[in-house]
Design a protein around this motif. Structure first.
Motif, PDB file in Angstrom:
ATOM      1  N   SER A  86     -12.143   5.330  -8.247  1.00  0.00           N
ATOM      2  CA  SER A  86     -11.161   4.324  -7.817  1.00  0.00           C
ATOM      3  C   SER A  86     -10.384   4.834  -6.602  1.00  0.00           C
ATOM      4  N   GLY A  87     -10.067   6.130  -6.587  1.00  0.00           N
ATOM      5  CA  GLY A  87      -9.348   6.715  -5.442  1.00  0.00           C
ATOM      6  C   GLY A  87     -10.165   6.596  -4.160  1.00  0.00           C
ATOM      7  N   ILE A  88     -11.466   6.875  -4.260  1.00  0.00           N
ATOM      8  CA  ILE A  88     -12.352   6.785  -3.087  1.00  0.00           C
ATOM      9  C   ILE A  88     -12.380   5.335  -2.584  1.00  0.00           C
ATOM     10  N   MET A  90     -10.174   3.003  -2.944  1.00  0.00           N
ATOM     11  CA  MET A  90      -8.884   2.642  -2.351  1.00  0.00           C
ATOM     12  C   MET A  90      -8.739   3.227  -0.943  1.00  0.00           C
ATOM     13  N   VAL A  91      -9.160   4.489  -0.776  1.00  0.00           N
ATOM     14  CA  VAL A  91      -9.040   5.139   0.537  1.00  0.00           C
ATOM     15  C   VAL A  91      -9.929   4.465   1.579  1.00  0.00           C
ATOM     16  N   ALA A  94      -8.088   1.239   2.446  1.00  0.00           N
ATOM     17  CA  ALA A  94      -6.766   1.412   3.065  1.00  0.00           C
ATOM     18  C   ALA A  94      -6.849   2.029   4.452  1.00  0.00           C
ATOM     19  N   ARG A  95      -7.793   2.937   4.672  1.00  0.00           N
ATOM     20  CA  ARG A  95      -7.853   3.559   6.004  1.00  0.00           C
ATOM     21  C   ARG A  95      -8.376   2.582   7.055  1.00  0.00           C
ATOM     22  N   VAL A 100      -4.933  -3.377  -0.369  1.00  0.00           N
ATOM     23  CA  VAL A 100      -5.576  -2.952  -1.612  1.00  0.00           C
ATOM     24  C   VAL A 100      -4.678  -3.375  -2.772  1.00  0.00           C
ATOM     25  N   VAL A 166       4.549  -4.136   2.644  1.00  0.00           N
ATOM     26  CA  VAL A 166       4.993  -2.823   2.156  1.00  0.00           C
ATOM     27  C   VAL A 166       4.205  -1.723   2.878  1.00  0.00           C
ATOM     28  N   ALA A 167       2.891  -1.930   2.986  1.00  0.00           N
ATOM     29  CA  ALA A 167       2.047  -0.933   3.651  1.00  0.00           C
ATOM     30  C   ALA A 167       2.472  -0.771   5.111  1.00  0.00           C
ATOM     31  N   GLY A 170       5.646   1.082   5.372  1.00  0.00           N
ATOM     32  CA  GLY A 170       5.367   2.502   5.131  1.00  0.00           C
ATOM     33  C   GLY A 170       4.876   3.168   6.397  1.00  0.00           C
ATOM     34  N   ARG A 171       3.980   2.482   7.114  1.00  0.00           N
ATOM     35  CA  ARG A 171       3.428   3.060   8.345  1.00  0.00           C
ATOM     36  C   ARG A 171       4.518   3.226   9.401  1.00  0.00           C
ATOM     37  N   ARG A 174       6.881   6.259   8.776  1.00  0.00           N
ATOM     38  CA  ARG A 174       6.272   7.574   8.585  1.00  0.00           C
ATOM     39  C   ARG A 174       6.535   8.469   9.796  1.00  0.00           C
TER      40      ARG A 174
END
Lengths: 174, 174
Positions: A86-88, A90-91, A94-95, A100, A166-167, A170-171, A174
């Motif tokens: 699931s992490g893979i 999502m990445v 998202a990248r 997501v 939200v994303a 966040g960007r 940062r």
């Protein structure tokens, strides 16, 4: 909108693409199950999943990706591999800047059948009806990926827009 | 050989690079802790970890990467995020063709202290001695990452060569 639903797993990773919007008929675009052999080292299996999800996004250009949320209390024999897959997923999404969203299995069951505790047969039957298919998608991972995509569309673009905002916030900070 | 040890985590991900070989003094090359805010969506946090590990490998050019093995019975409040972060670390290394090895916390403790149940202070004290540092590395995630790298060097290149051969065989038969 076009949504890629992902039912993450190390041995079988379901991917389903559905197109449509709330209140309109939904269409199945494509569905597939990525498989990796348990004979391979985990790192290699995760690279295969990364490439598979990447290729699928490249081909189908979804507007959003919906991934099943993994819980620590899930099946103990597979929970680590499922979380890693699931992490893979999502990445990879998202990248590329894709929104997501995570939906729990009971949210998905409730969305497609009206019952958060529905069994696999009931979910399969509803997917078949909603997407006007000739028979239920097989295996279960394929059906679950489609159910995730349908849930995401029906829960509405509102949530996607919130996540994207939200994303983006966040960007910026940062 | 130069080894990157990674103690995976979503909030704090320890990364330590150690150089040396069995029977020779080991040297600390660099150590760092990647942090991501729990205010951000998980997908964004995982992308930050991916970029951080990628940049660290680019900078330090390790010969192998040693990642802590995550168990389903680990701390239930963080196990999913830890598994996801470990998956990202493994993929970043494996897709560059670097050998990836997993060591359990007790293997690491046993390797650096002789006791598989050693506490954090004991591990910190031994890392300080082994790498001839002035004081124990802080925080614990930094010390654990260095301990992983040391363990990997001491368990020997033999295991790395086996892993690399298995990975290569997997690639050939795919």
């Amino acid at each position: 909108m076009r949504v890629l639903g992902i039912d993450p797993g190390l041995t079988r990773c379901g991917m389903g693409v559905v197109e449509g919007s709330v209140g309109r008929p939904l269409t199945l675009v494509d569905v597939n199950v990525l498989r990796t052999s348990s004979d391979l080292p985990v790192a290699e299996r995760l690279v295969t999943i990364e490439k598979g999800v990447e290729a699928w996004i490249e081909e189908h250009r979804p507007d959003a990706v919906a991934v099943e949320r993994v819980f620590a209390r899930s099946d103990i024999s597979t929970v680590i591999g499922t979380a890693q897959a699931s992490g893979i997923a999502m990445v990879v999404a998202a990248r590329r800047g894709l929104p997501v969203a995570l939906h729990t299995p009971s949210e998905v069951k409730a969305a497609v059948t009206g019952n958060g505790r529905a069994d696999k047969a009931q979910v399969g039957a509803m997917i078949t009806r909603i997407l006007r298919l000739e028979r239920p998608p097989k295996p279960a991972d394929a059906a679950d990926a489609l159910a995730l995509a349908i849930t995401h569309i029906w829960r509405g673009g509102a949530q996607s827009r919130i996540d994207a905002a939200v994303a983006a916030a966040g960007r910026r900070t940062r």
